[in-house]
Design a protein around this motif. Sequence first.
Motif, PDB file in Angstrom:
ATOM      1  N   ALA A  99       5.090  65.824 -67.998  1.00 43.46           N
ATOM      2  CA  ALA A  99       5.931  64.629 -67.923  1.00 43.46           C
ATOM      3  C   ALA A  99       6.906  64.726 -66.750  1.00 43.46           C
ATOM      4  N   ILE A 100       7.537  65.870 -66.596  1.00 43.50           N
ATOM      5  CA  ILE A 100       8.494  66.058 -65.485  1.00 43.50           C
ATOM      6  C   ILE A 100       7.778  65.921 -64.148  1.00 43.50           C
ATOM      7  N   ASN A 101       6.645  66.596 -64.005  1.00 42.01           N
ATOM      8  CA  ASN A 101       5.902  66.541 -62.734  1.00 42.01           C
ATOM      9  C   ASN A 101       5.399  65.132 -62.438  1.00 42.01           C
ATOM     10  N   ASP A 102       4.940  64.418 -63.480  1.00 48.61           N
ATOM     11  CA  ASP A 102       4.458  63.046 -63.275  1.00 48.61           C
ATOM     12  C   ASP A 102       5.575  62.151 -62.737  1.00 48.61           C
ATOM     13  N   VAL A 103       6.757  62.247 -63.322  1.00 42.61           N
ATOM     14  CA  VAL A 103       7.865  61.386 -62.886  1.00 42.61           C
ATOM     15  C   VAL A 103       8.334  61.774 -61.483  1.00 42.61           C
ATOM     16  N   LEU A 104       8.433  63.071 -61.211  1.00 39.99           N
ATOM     17  CA  LEU A 104       8.936  63.512 -59.901  1.00 39.99           C
ATOM     18  C   LEU A 104       7.926  63.311 -58.773  1.00 39.99           C
ATOM     19  N   SER A 105       6.639  63.358 -59.104  1.00 38.63           N
ATOM     20  CA  SER A 105       5.624  63.233 -58.039  1.00 38.63           C
ATOM     21  C   SER A 105       5.205  61.789 -57.775  1.00 38.63           C
ATOM     22  N   ASP A 106       5.475  60.890 -58.699  1.00 39.14           N
ATOM     23  CA  ASP A 106       5.081  59.495 -58.537  1.00 39.14           C
ATOM     24  C   ASP A 106       6.323  58.661 -58.194  1.00 39.14           C
ATOM     25  N   ASP A 107       6.384  58.178 -56.967  1.00 36.75           N
ATOM     26  CA  ASP A 107       7.554  57.418 -56.494  1.00 36.75           C
ATOM     27  C   ASP A 107       7.742  56.093 -57.227  1.00 36.75           C
ATOM     28  N   SER A 108       6.707  55.612 -57.908  1.00 36.64           N
ATOM     29  CA  SER A 108       6.827  54.313 -58.574  1.00 36.64           C
ATOM     30  C   SER A 108       7.894  54.337 -59.672  1.00 36.64           C
ATOM     31  N   PHE A 109       8.110  55.485 -60.312  1.00 38.45           N
ATOM     32  CA  PHE A 109       9.144  55.574 -61.344  1.00 38.45           C
ATOM     33  C   PHE A 109      10.521  55.313 -60.740  1.00 38.45           C
ATOM     34  N   ALA A 110      10.813  55.970 -59.619  1.00 38.86           N
ATOM     35  CA  ALA A 110      12.110  55.784 -58.952  1.00 38.86           C
ATOM     36  C   ALA A 110      12.242  54.366 -58.403  1.00 38.86           C
ATOM     37  N   ILE A 111      11.180  53.830 -57.845  1.00 37.47           N
ATOM     38  CA  ILE A 111      11.213  52.468 -57.291  1.00 37.47           C
ATOM     39  C   ILE A 111      11.459  51.458 -58.404  1.00 37.47           C
ATOM     40  N   ASN A 112      10.752  51.608 -59.525  1.00 35.19           N
ATOM     41  CA  ASN A 112      10.911  50.669 -60.643  1.00 35.19           C
ATOM     42  C   ASN A 112      12.324  50.698 -61.215  1.00 35.19           C
ATOM     43  N   VAL A 113      12.880  51.886 -61.428  1.00 37.91           N
ATOM     44  CA  VAL A 113      14.218  51.955 -62.022  1.00 37.91           C
ATOM     45  C   VAL A 113      15.283  51.452 -61.048  1.00 37.91           C
ATOM     46  N   LYS A 114      15.069  51.631 -59.766  1.00 35.89           N
ATOM     47  CA  LYS A 114      16.035  51.102 -58.790  1.00 35.89           C
ATOM     48  C   LYS A 114      15.976  49.571 -58.749  1.00 35.89           C
ATOM     49  N   THR A 115      14.790  49.011 -58.902  1.00 37.72           N
ATOM     50  CA  THR A 115      14.646  47.548 -58.972  1.00 37.72           C
ATOM     51  C   THR A 115      15.367  47.000 -60.206  1.00 37.72           C
ATOM     52  N   ILE A 116      15.156  47.644 -61.335  1.00 35.82           N
ATOM     53  CA  ILE A 116      15.822  47.221 -62.574  1.00 35.82           C
ATOM     54  C   ILE A 116      17.330  47.399 -62.451  1.00 35.82           C
ATOM     55  N   SER A 117      17.757  48.460 -61.785  1.00 35.07           N
ATOM     56  CA  SER A 117      19.187  48.714 -61.583  1.00 35.07           C
ATOM     57  C   SER A 117      19.829  47.604 -60.756  1.00 35.07           C
ATOM     58  N   ARG A 118      19.137  47.173 -59.714  1.00 43.35           N
ATOM     59  CA  ARG A 118      19.680  46.078 -58.880  1.00 43.35           C
ATOM     60  C   ARG A 118      19.847  44.809 -59.711  1.00 43.35           C
ATOM     61  N   ARG A 119      18.895  44.525 -60.583  1.00 39.76           N
ATOM     62  CA  ARG A 119      18.995  43.343 -61.460  1.00 39.76           C
ATOM     63  C   ARG A 119      20.178  43.466 -62.419  1.00 39.76           C
ATOM     64  N   LEU A 120      20.353  44.648 -62.987  1.00 42.37           N
ATOM     65  CA  LEU A 120      21.449  44.874 -63.930  1.00 42.37           C
ATOM     66  C   LEU A 120      22.804  44.723 -63.254  1.00 42.37           C
ATOM     67  N   ARG A 121      22.917  45.221 -62.055  1.00 51.25           N
ATOM     68  CA  ARG A 121      24.199  45.183 -61.342  1.00 51.25           C
ATOM     69  C   ARG A 121      24.502  43.818 -60.717  1.00 51.25           C
ATOM     70  N   ASP A 122      23.503  42.967 -60.606  1.00 54.47           N
ATOM     71  CA  ASP A 122      23.688  41.660 -59.968  1.00 54.47           C
ATOM     72  C   ASP A 122      24.375  40.705 -60.950  1.00 54.47           C
ATOM     73  N   GLN A 123      25.698  40.685 -60.883  1.00 60.62           N
ATOM     74  CA  GLN A 123      26.499  39.848 -61.774  1.00 60.62           C
ATOM     75  C   GLN A 123      27.482  39.040 -60.939  1.00 60.62           C
ATOM     76  N   PRO A 124      27.872  37.863 -61.427  1.00 61.50           N
ATOM     77  CA  PRO A 124      28.772  37.020 -60.631  1.00 61.50           C
ATOM     78  C   PRO A 124      30.158  37.640 -60.441  1.00 61.50           C
ATOM     79  N   LEU A 125      30.598  38.404 -61.411  1.00 62.11           N
ATOM     80  CA  LEU A 125      31.899  39.073 -61.323  1.00 62.11           C
ATOM     81  C   LEU A 125      31.739  40.519 -61.772  1.00 62.11           C
ATOM     82  N   ALA A 126      32.623  41.362 -61.256  1.00 61.14           N
ATOM     83  CA  ALA A 126      32.647  42.741 -61.718  1.00 61.14           C
ATOM     84  C   ALA A 126      33.077  42.749 -63.186  1.00 61.14           C
ATOM     85  N   PRO A 127      32.614  43.694 -63.983  1.00 58.76           N
ATOM     86  CA  PRO A 127      32.968  43.724 -65.410  1.00 58.76           C
ATOM     87  C   PRO A 127      34.478  43.708 -65.668  1.00 58.76           C
TER      88      PRO A 127
END
Length: 188
Positions: A83-111
């Motif tokens: 599991a560790i090697n799969d996540v670290l060797s496949d860049d899609s995991f990091a790309i996907n979570v960064k995409t989701i992170s950008r969506r989460l942080r995209d808010q009209p005002l800071a919390p």
Amino acid sequence: MDKKKFLIGKWFPQDDILAHPNVKLFITHGGLLSCTESIYHGVPIVGIPIFGDQLLNMARAEQSGWGIGVAYTKLNEQTFRKAINDVLSDDSFAINVKTISRRLRDQPLAPMDTAKFWVEYVLRHDGAKHLISSAQDLNFIQYNNLDVYLFVCTVLVMIVLLIRFSIMKLLSKLPRRMPKQMGTKKNN
């Protein structure tokens, strides 16, 4: 494995560590707050869910492509290493979570700005009584929908009784068969 890459301790400030740019993977139990912090900081996860919402959270992480879950019952060195090697060797995991992170942080005002606005709003409008839920004015029966449950149960009982009554009425209209009488002849 190079032991210099690991820091082991009883407690660390998880949010601060996840915010560090060198963190490439987060190993977690898959709880909601851990997953939310991981998403916020854009760090993929390997989760070992044990109970509660952890199983569902890890299933969502796998489905969304930003983490891998390892069943606690199947946890051993090989499954964990894979599991560790799969996540670290496949860049899609990091790309996907960064995409989701950008969506989460995209808010009209800071919390904090949002919180300040609503506190000031309540102060400006004398407690903002118009925002208070009307559920607070319901009595016990209404709040717990006991009246609705009673109505539904009454309707169901009436339907069952109506069906029973109809069947009984139908059966009473059918001609009754007389049992055949046995012959009284004696065979000597």
